[in-house]
Motif scaffolding. Structure first.
Motif, PDB file in Angstrom:
ATOM      1  N   ALA A  92       0.537  -1.072   0.330  1.00  0.00           N
ATOM      2  CA  ALA A  92       0.142  -0.192  -0.115  1.00  0.00           C
ATOM      3  C   ALA A  92       1.428   1.159   0.344  1.00  0.00           C
ATOM      4  O   ALA A  92       0.473   2.362  -0.760  1.00  0.00           O
ATOM      5  CB  ALA A  92      -0.840  -0.148   0.931  1.00  0.00           C
ATOM      6  N   ASP A  93       1.378   0.950   0.877  1.00  0.00           N
ATOM      7  CA  ASP A  93       2.701   2.464   1.264  1.00  0.00           C
ATOM      8  C   ASP A  93       3.496   2.874  -0.965  1.00  0.00           C
ATOM      9  O   ASP A  93       3.885   3.487  -0.900  1.00  0.00           O
ATOM     10  CB  ASP A  93       3.964   2.282   2.129  1.00  0.00           C
ATOM     11  N   LEU A  94       4.039   0.996  -1.770  1.00  0.00           N
ATOM     12  CA  LEU A  94       4.344   1.431  -2.775  1.00  0.00           C
ATOM     13  C   LEU A  94       3.404   2.626  -3.151  1.00  0.00           C
ATOM     14  O   LEU A  94       3.958   2.910  -4.240  1.00  0.00           O
ATOM     15  CB  LEU A  94       5.211   0.198  -2.929  1.00  0.00           C
ATOM     16  N   ILE A  95       2.155   2.175  -3.708  1.00  0.00           N
ATOM     17  CA  ILE A  95       1.233   2.265  -4.099  1.00  0.00           C
ATOM     18  C   ILE A  95       0.861   4.177  -4.182  1.00  0.00           C
ATOM     19  O   ILE A  95       0.555   5.048  -5.196  1.00  0.00           O
ATOM     20  CB  ILE A  95      -0.121   1.316  -3.690  1.00  0.00           C
ATOM     21  N   ALA A  96       0.821   4.155  -2.782  1.00  0.00           N
ATOM     22  CA  ALA A  96       0.827   5.510  -2.773  1.00  0.00           C
ATOM     23  C   ALA A  96       1.411   6.454  -2.787  1.00  0.00           C
ATOM     24  O   ALA A  96       1.423   7.691  -1.933  1.00  0.00           O
ATOM     25  CB  ALA A  96       0.005   5.476  -1.266  1.00  0.00           C
ATOM     26  N   SER A  97       3.146   5.596  -2.427  1.00  0.00           N
ATOM     27  CA  SER A  97       4.605   7.371  -2.764  1.00  0.00           C
ATOM     28  C   SER A  97       4.269   7.739  -4.041  1.00  0.00           C
ATOM     29  O   SER A  97       4.057   7.675  -5.064  1.00  0.00           O
ATOM     30  CB  SER A  97       5.870   6.005  -3.302  1.00  0.00           C
ATOM     31  N   ALA A  98       4.223   9.112  -3.196  1.00  0.00           N
ATOM     32  CA  ALA A  98       4.451  10.282  -4.076  1.00  0.00           C
ATOM     33  C   ALA A  98       6.244  11.278  -4.296  1.00  0.00           C
ATOM     34  O   ALA A  98       5.937  11.953  -4.925  1.00  0.00           O
ATOM     35  CB  ALA A  98       3.729  11.273  -3.823  1.00  0.00           C
ATOM     36  N   SER A  99       6.721  10.314  -3.549  1.00  0.00           N
ATOM     37  CA  SER A  99       8.057  10.958  -3.795  1.00  0.00           C
ATOM     38  C   SER A  99       8.950   9.861  -3.817  1.00  0.00           C
ATOM     39  O   SER A  99       9.101   8.692  -4.132  1.00  0.00           O
ATOM     40  CB  SER A  99       8.931  12.422  -2.662  1.00  0.00           C
ATOM     41  N   SER A 152      11.303   9.600  -2.341  1.00  0.00           N
ATOM     42  CA  SER A 152      11.751   9.221  -0.785  1.00  0.00           C
ATOM     43  C   SER A 152      10.837   7.958  -0.601  1.00  0.00           C
ATOM     44  O   SER A 152      11.157   6.864   0.292  1.00  0.00           O
ATOM     45  CB  SER A 152      12.126  10.438   0.107  1.00  0.00           C
ATOM     46  N   SER A 153      10.311   8.398   0.254  1.00  0.00           N
ATOM     47  CA  SER A 153       8.936   7.752  -0.217  1.00  0.00           C
ATOM     48  C   SER A 153       8.838   5.925  -1.359  1.00  0.00           C
ATOM     49  O   SER A 153       8.654   5.046  -0.205  1.00  0.00           O
ATOM     50  CB  SER A 153       7.616   8.590  -0.326  1.00  0.00           C
ATOM     51  N   HIS A 154       9.047   6.227  -2.068  1.00  0.00           N
ATOM     52  CA  HIS A 154       9.419   5.625  -2.392  1.00  0.00           C
ATOM     53  C   HIS A 154      10.101   4.354  -2.809  1.00  0.00           C
ATOM     54  O   HIS A 154      10.342   3.007  -2.733  1.00  0.00           O
ATOM     55  CB  HIS A 154       9.342   5.833  -4.377  1.00  0.00           C
ATOM     56  N   LYS A 155      11.651   4.830  -1.974  1.00  0.00           N
ATOM     57  CA  LYS A 155      13.048   4.172  -1.881  1.00  0.00           C
ATOM     58  C   LYS A 155      12.584   3.394  -0.956  1.00  0.00           C
ATOM     59  O   LYS A 155      12.687   1.856   0.046  1.00  0.00           O
ATOM     60  CB  LYS A 155      13.605   4.620  -1.521  1.00  0.00           C
ATOM     61  N   VAL A 156      11.970   4.061   0.614  1.00  0.00           N
ATOM     62  CA  VAL A 156      11.525   2.847   1.492  1.00  0.00           C
ATOM     63  C   VAL A 156      10.649   2.546   1.661  1.00  0.00           C
ATOM     64  O   VAL A 156      10.322   1.052   1.640  1.00  0.00           O
ATOM     65  CB  VAL A 156      10.647   4.694   2.688  1.00  0.00           C
ATOM     66  N   ALA A 157       9.763   2.507   1.007  1.00  0.00           N
ATOM     67  CA  ALA A 157       8.456   0.829   0.454  1.00  0.00           C
ATOM     68  C   ALA A 157       9.008  -0.217  -0.435  1.00  0.00           C
ATOM     69  O   ALA A 157       8.469  -1.056  -0.330  1.00  0.00           O
ATOM     70  CB  ALA A 157       7.153   2.256  -0.228  1.00  0.00           C
ATOM     71  N   ILE A 158      10.386   0.251  -1.745  1.00  0.00           N
ATOM     72  CA  ILE A 158      10.502  -0.404  -2.234  1.00  0.00           C
ATOM     73  C   ILE A 158      11.347  -1.575  -1.104  1.00  0.00           C
ATOM     74  O   ILE A 158      11.405  -2.821  -1.316  1.00  0.00           O
ATOM     75  CB  ILE A 158      11.092   0.481  -3.884  1.00  0.00           C
ATOM     76  N   GLN A 159      12.170  -1.188  -0.608  1.00  0.00           N
ATOM     77  CA  GLN A 159      12.799  -1.454   0.151  1.00  0.00           C
ATOM     78  C   GLN A 159      12.864  -2.697   1.014  1.00  0.00           C
ATOM     79  O   GLN A 159      12.510  -3.776   1.655  1.00  0.00           O
ATOM     80  CB  GLN A 159      13.657  -0.636   1.234  1.00  0.00           C
ATOM     81  N   GLN A 160      10.547  -1.991   1.769  1.00  0.00           N
ATOM     82  CA  GLN A 160      10.605  -2.668   3.060  1.00  0.00           C
ATOM     83  C   GLN A 160       9.895  -4.092   2.004  1.00  0.00           C
ATOM     84  O   GLN A 160       9.525  -5.074   2.692  1.00  0.00           O
ATOM     85  CB  GLN A 160       9.475  -2.091   3.829  1.00  0.00           C
ATOM     86  N   MET A 161       9.104  -3.602   0.733  1.00  0.00           N
ATOM     87  CA  MET A 161       8.349  -4.288   0.179  1.00  0.00           C
ATOM     88  C   MET A 161      10.016  -6.256  -0.178  1.00  0.00           C
ATOM     89  O   MET A 161       9.004  -7.161  -0.268  1.00  0.00           O
ATOM     90  CB  MET A 161       7.920  -4.244  -1.053  1.00  0.00           C
ATOM     91  N   ARG A 162      11.079  -5.493   0.270  1.00  0.00           N
ATOM     92  CA  ARG A 162      12.008  -6.808  -0.379  1.00  0.00           C
ATOM     93  C   ARG A 162      12.352  -7.135   0.570  1.00  0.00           C
ATOM     94  O   ARG A 162      12.870  -8.289   0.061  1.00  0.00           O
ATOM     95  CB  ARG A 162      12.502  -5.893  -1.678  1.00  0.00           C
ATOM     96  N   GLY A 163      12.182  -6.798   1.778  1.00  0.00           N
ATOM     97  CA  GLY A 163      12.425  -7.778   2.589  1.00  0.00           C
ATOM     98  C   GLY A 163      12.928  -6.508   3.950  1.00  0.00           C
ATOM     99  O   GLY A 163      13.701  -7.262   4.669  1.00  0.00           O
ATOM    100  N   GLY A 164      13.327  -5.577   3.701  1.00  0.00           N
ATOM    101  CA  GLY A 164      14.772  -4.740   4.066  1.00  0.00           C
ATOM    102  C   GLY A 164      14.052  -4.478   5.636  1.00  0.00           C
ATOM    103  O   GLY A 164      14.576  -4.684   6.818  1.00  0.00           O
ATOM    104  N   PHE A 165      12.701  -4.594   6.065  1.00  0.00           N
ATOM    105  CA  PHE A 165      12.949  -4.469   7.638  1.00  0.00           C
ATOM    106  C   PHE A 165      12.863  -6.062   8.017  1.00  0.00           C
ATOM    107  O   PHE A 165      12.856  -5.696   8.988  1.00  0.00           O
ATOM    108  CB  PHE A 165      11.161  -3.486   7.486  1.00  0.00           C
TER     109      PHE A 165
END
Length: 216
Positions: free
Chosen positions: A136-143, A145-158
Motif C-alpha cells: 500500500a505504501d508503494l502504491i501511495a508513494s509520491a516522492s 524518498s517514500s518510494h525508496k522506503v516502500a520498495i526496500q520494505q516490500m523486498r524484505g528490508g525491515f
C-alpha cells in the motif's frame, strides 16, 4: 474466510484507457477462464499451457463476444498470491471492464474485497506482514524518498532487520539460560563484557527501528 473461492477485480485505475487488467485468483481460476476464453489459432485449454505465458483470444459466452483479450497465466505456488492467477488485458472501456467482471462473477467468481489479493499472499506465505503493508505504501508513494522506503520494505528490508534482532535476542536468552542451568556449580559460560556488549547492540538496533517510525 474461504480461501478456495475464486476472487476477481479490476487491477487498473477507474476510467477509460487503452487497456485495462482484470485479475482472478484462486483454485480453479484457470479452469474458469477456459470456459469463456477461445483462441482463434488453437483449441488448446489454458490449463494445459505452461505457467508465465500469454495467450491471445476472445472472451465469449455462447455466441456473444465480449472483447479480444490477452490472457497471462501464473500457476501456484509461483504467483503473487501463491494461488493460480489469471490476468486478462482487455480494452480499457469502462463498459467492457464491467461486462467482463460481471461475466466472471456470473460463472462462479466473486468480487475481491479491498486488499484481498495481498491478504492471500500473506496468508499463503508469499510475504510477511511488513511486506504486505509496504504494498500500500508503494502504491501511495509520491516522492523518491517514500518510494525508496516502500520498495526496500516490500523486498524484505525491515523483515531482515527484525530477523537480525530476533537472532540476537535468542542468543542472549540462550546464554542466560545456560548460566542459570549451571548457576549452582559456579561455572561461568559467558563473558560478562560479551553480555553487556550484546545487550547494548540490541538496544541500539531497537532504538534505531523505533526512531525510523517517524519516517515511515
Amino acid at each position: 474466510m474461504n480461501n478456495n473461492e475464486i476472487i476477481c477485480a479490476i487491477s487498473t485505475p477507474q476510467g477509460n484507457g487503452a487497456i485495462a487488467v482484470i485479475r482472478l485468483s484462486g483454485s480453479g481460476a484457470i479452469e474458469l477462464c477456459d470456459k469463456l476464453f477461445q483462441s482463434p489459432k488453437s483449441n488448446k485449454k489454458l490449463i494445459d499451457q505452461a505457467a508465465n505465458t500469454i495467450h491471445f483470444g476472445v472472451l465469449k459466452e455462447n455466441e456473444k463476444v465480449f472483447d479480444e483479450v490477452v490472457v497471462s497465466l501464473f500457476k501456484n505456488p509461483h504467483s503473487y498470491t501463491g494461488e493460480d492467477i489469471v490476468e486478462i488485458s482487455c480494452h480499457g472501456s469502462e463498459y467492457i471492464q464491467q461486462q467482463i467482471l460481471q461475466l466472471f462473477i456470473k460463472n462462479g467468481a466473486r468480487l475481491a474485497k479491498p486488499g484481498e489479493f495481498t491478504m492471500r499472499a500473506f496468508l499463503n506465505g508469499k510475504m510477511d506482514l511488513s511486506q504486505a503493508e509496504a504494498v500500500a505504501d508503494l502504491i501511495a508513494s509520491a516522492s523518491a524518498s517514500s518510494h525508496k522506503v516502500a520498495i526496500q520494505q516490500m523486498r524484505g528490508g525491515f523483515s531482515s532487520e527484525i530477523a537480525i534482532l530476533r537472532g540476537q535476542l535468542l542468543h542472549f536468552i540462550s546464554l542466560l539460560e545456560l548460566e542459570l542451568d549451571f548457576s549452582e556449580e559456579d561455572v561461568e559460560f559467558a563473558d560478562r563484557k560479551q553480555l553487556h556488549n550484546l545487550l547494548y547492540n540490541i538496544r541500539v538496533l531497537i532504538d534505531r527501528l523505533l526512531n525510523s517510525f517517524k519516517l515511515g
